[in-house]
Design a protein around this motif. Structure first.
Motif, short mmCIF file in Angstrom:
data_model
loop_
_atom_site.label_atom_id
_atom_site.label_comp_id
_atom_site.label_asym_id
_atom_site.label_seq_id
_atom_site.Cartn_x
_atom_site.Cartn_y
_atom_site.Cartn_z
N TYR A 343 0.87 -1.22 -0.03
CA TYR A 343 0.06 0.10 -0.07
C TYR A 343 0.82 1.33 0.07
CZ TYR A 343 0.83 1.26 5.01
OH TYR A 343 1.71 1.62 6.02
N ARG A 344 2.03 1.18 0.56
CA ARG A 344 3.05 2.22 0.54
C ARG A 344 3.24 2.89 -0.77
NH1 ARG A 344 5.08 3.07 5.94
NH2 ARG A 344 4.74 1.41 7.06
N TYR A 345 3.48 1.90 -1.81
CA TYR A 345 3.84 2.28 -3.04
C TYR A 345 2.42 2.70 -3.85
CZ TYR A 345 7.45 -1.32 -2.84
OH TYR A 345 8.46 -2.00 -2.03
N PHE A 346 1.24 2.58 -3.46
CA PHE A 346 0.00 2.97 -4.03
C PHE A 346 0.06 4.34 -3.46
CE2 PHE A 346 -0.42 -1.34 -5.16
CZ PHE A 346 -1.49 -1.47 -6.07
N LEU A 347 0.52 4.91 -2.33
CA LEU A 347 0.31 6.47 -2.02
C LEU A 347 0.84 7.05 -2.89
CD1 LEU A 347 0.91 5.61 1.95
CD2 LEU A 347 -1.19 5.99 0.67
N HIS A 348 1.95 6.82 -3.68
CA HIS A 348 3.04 7.55 -4.33
C HIS A 348 2.45 7.45 -5.91
CE1 HIS A 348 5.36 8.51 -1.13
NE2 HIS A 348 5.34 7.20 -0.79
N THR A 349 1.93 6.51 -6.33
CA THR A 349 1.65 6.44 -8.05
C THR A 349 0.53 5.47 -8.07
OG1 THR A 349 2.61 5.89 -9.94
CG2 THR A 349 3.35 4.35 -8.33
N LYS A 350 -0.04 5.65 -9.17
CA LYS A 350 -1.33 4.41 -9.47
C LYS A 350 -0.77 3.00 -9.58
CE LYS A 350 -1.48 6.33 -14.19
NZ LYS A 350 -2.54 6.82 -15.13
N GLY A 351 -1.59 2.35 -9.49
CA GLY A 351 -0.98 0.85 -9.54
C GLY A 351 -2.17 -0.17 -9.76
N LEU A 352 -1.52 -1.39 -9.93
CA LEU A 352 -2.15 -2.48 -10.57
C LEU A 352 -1.85 -3.59 -9.58
CD1 LEU A 352 -4.39 -3.90 -12.36
CD2 LEU A 352 -2.54 -4.45 -13.81
N PHE A 353 -2.90 -4.53 -9.10
CA PHE A 353 -2.58 -5.85 -8.16
C PHE A 353 -3.55 -6.82 -9.19
CE2 PHE A 353 -3.94 -8.51 -4.56
CZ PHE A 353 -2.76 -9.42 -4.78
N SER A 354 -2.52 -7.76 -9.60
CA SER A 354 -3.30 -8.92 -10.55
C SER A 354 -2.98 -10.19 -9.79
CB SER A 354 -2.40 -9.00 -11.74
OG SER A 354 -2.68 -7.94 -12.56
N VAL A 355 -3.74 -11.16 -9.81
CA VAL A 355 -3.73 -12.50 -9.04
C VAL A 355 -3.90 -13.61 -10.27
CG1 VAL A 355 -4.60 -13.97 -7.57
CG2 VAL A 355 -4.82 -11.41 -6.95
N PHE A 356 -2.91 -14.45 -10.15
CA PHE A 356 -2.95 -15.59 -11.15
C PHE A 356 -3.37 -16.96 -10.11
CE2 PHE A 356 -0.06 -12.65 -12.79
CZ PHE A 356 -0.58 -12.60 -14.01
N LEU A 357 -4.28 -17.41 -10.86
CA LEU A 357 -4.99 -18.79 -9.97
C LEU A 357 -4.40 -20.01 -10.12
CD1 LEU A 357 -8.71 -17.33 -10.95
CD2 LEU A 357 -7.37 -16.95 -8.69
N ALA A 358 -3.63 -20.46 -9.18
CA ALA A 358 -2.80 -21.64 -9.50
C ALA A 358 -3.05 -23.01 -8.51
CB ALA A 358 -1.52 -21.11 -9.43
N GLY A 359 -4.19 -22.93 -8.14
CA GLY A 359 -4.66 -24.16 -7.32
C GLY A 359 -4.50 -25.50 -8.10
N ILE A 360 -4.14 -26.36 -7.42
CA ILE A 360 -4.19 -28.02 -7.91
C ILE A 360 -5.29 -28.64 -7.52
CG2 ILE A 360 -2.80 -29.82 -8.09
CD1 ILE A 360 -0.32 -28.09 -7.44
N PRO A 361 -6.09 -29.16 -8.22
CA PRO A 361 -7.42 -29.89 -7.67
C PRO A 361 -6.93 -31.16 -6.91
CG PRO A 361 -7.36 -29.92 -10.33
CD PRO A 361 -6.03 -29.24 -9.81
N ASP A 362 -7.42 -31.09 -5.88
CA ASP A 362 -7.61 -32.06 -4.70
C ASP A 362 -6.53 -31.75 -3.68
OD1 ASP A 362 -9.68 -33.51 -5.57
OD2 ASP A 362 -8.45 -34.60 -7.07
#
Length: 397
Positions: A343-362
């Motif tokens: 969050y400290r970076y976002f206070l200074h510039t616009k940002g993007l947080f992406s999540v990659f879904l990497a679950g393994i079944p079972d």
């Protein structure tokens, strides 16, 4: 996997390198501010690619490639990408051939995959030179898990030169093979807390002389459970107790019970409301039981941050191109109540947080679990998604 996605991943050629790097870091995890071997490995890797870098004591790295000094990069957007390096104090139980060799330490949060992906992206920049879509600075951040890394990186000049954009990404395992980006709010406001319930010690044969701190502590736990069920905020929020410690002898009324937990809320107004109700609840239990109850927040709260709308649209375009229907544009009602010192970076510039879904079944063990695993097949796809986001920044901003 490519057939299921109906997408031919151009970065599949980097898969072997991504997996090799990720497994190296997984095998050699280090705790926050102790990532000396990790940092040395990254420095060697970047050095072979011609990068110049400076060390953020004791282990952080800020790196840029000198090819970006050329005139071809002069008008390009300046993007900073953060990769966190630290592991967790967890004894691994995966049984993997590349399981942690450091007793009691494990990459149980995907940081091994993040660093591997950042290094291969750095390699691609070095290979492409002026063709690369943006001007990049790579941050290899220590101590994210203990909330110390970002402020150290910023103090050392991580965002010097007024970069246009800050990027960060994680690997999550709640779903399999995909990508998710939140519209608006992308993290929660969180804080650790300690509640100390002071009673009065006495032998149980003279119980009338004592004040039972364990009983009072049980009322605290029950009251917080009820508060979580009753409070309806603007967004997701809760108070949770993770540990309880008190007493040494079965025949003695203990005079102190310590409860440690956390408070989490998508919105600051809910955080403040829960904090107020928590304090009121503890005062009521004090009056009811004759105990003295102290509430302490050892550190300042981690603040929430939000994705920039324009960057969200760029990420959505990239995600739908690569992951198709397995790209999720999520609203704040789906917000995962996690926080990050980013969050400290976002206070200074616009940002993007992406999540990659990497679950393994079972094998759906959650973050910070000793059997946590990610599906390594996601790595070249997530790398290409990051590159597509950078290309979108170059094209559309």
């Amino acid at each position: 996997m490519a057939e299921r996605l109906n997408y031919q991943c151009k970065f599949e050629k980097y898969k072997e390198e991504l997996i090799r790097l990720r497994r190296h870091f997984h095998r050699h995890p280090e705790l926050g501010l102790q990532e000396f071997e990790t940092s040395a490995f990254i420095q060697e890797y970047l050095g072979k690619l011609g990068y110049r870098f400076r060390i953020v004591e004791p282990t952080g790295i800020i790196a840029e490639h000198p090819c970006q000094d050329e005139a071809a990069f002069a008008g390009k957007k300046k993007v900073v990408l953060r990769a966190e390096m630290d592991a967790l104090p967890i004894q691994e139980q995966t049984g993997l051939s590349y399981a942690s060799e450091n007793a009691g330490v494990m990459h149980a949060c995907g940081h091994d995959g993040i660093v591997a992906s950042a290094l291969v992206l750095a390699r691609i920049l070095a290979e492409e030179g002026e063709v690369f879509p943006v001007r990049m600075r790579f941050l290899f951040e220590p101590a994210e898990e203990i909330g110390e890394g970002a402020k150290r990186m910023l103090a050392a000049g991580a965002l010097d030169g007024e970069p246009d954009i800050f990027l960060m990404f994680h690997y999550a395992v709640d779903q399999s093979f995909g990508m998710a980006v939140h519209e608006g709010q992308a993290s929660a406001m969180i804080n650790g807390m300690e509640i100390r319930v002071h009673g009065k010690s006495s032998h149980w044969c003279e119980a009338h002389k004592g004040i039972d701190s364990i009983y009072a502590a049980s009322l605290v736990v029950k009251a917080l459970h009820d508060l979580n069920e009753a409070y309806k905020g603007k967004g997701p929020c809760l108070i949770g107790i993770g540990t309880i410690h008190g007493g040494e002898y079965s025949n003695i009324i203990t005079d102190l019970v310590t409860l440690r937990g956390n408070i989490r809320a998508a919105y600051e107004e809910d955080y403040q409301a829960l904090d107020k109700r928590l304090k009121e609840t503890l005062n009521e239990i004090e009056a009811r039981t004759g105990t003295r109850i102290e509430l302490e927040y050892p550190k300042p709260a981690v603040l929430p941050f939000a994705n920039d709308p324009e960057l969200t649209r760029i990420a959505e375009t990239a995600g739908r191109k690569i992951f198709g229907e397995q790209f999720l544009l999520e609203g704040e009602e789906q917000l995962f109540l996690s926080g990050d010192n980013a969050y400290r970076y976002f206070l200074h510039t616009k940002g993007l947080f992406s999540v990659f879904l990497a679950g393994i079944p079972d094998k759906g063990y959650p973050l910070h679990h000793p059997k946590f695993q990610i599906d390594e097949d996601i790595l070249p796809y997530s790398l290409e998604a990051l590159y597509e986001i950078l290309s979108g920044i170059d094209r559309d901003m």
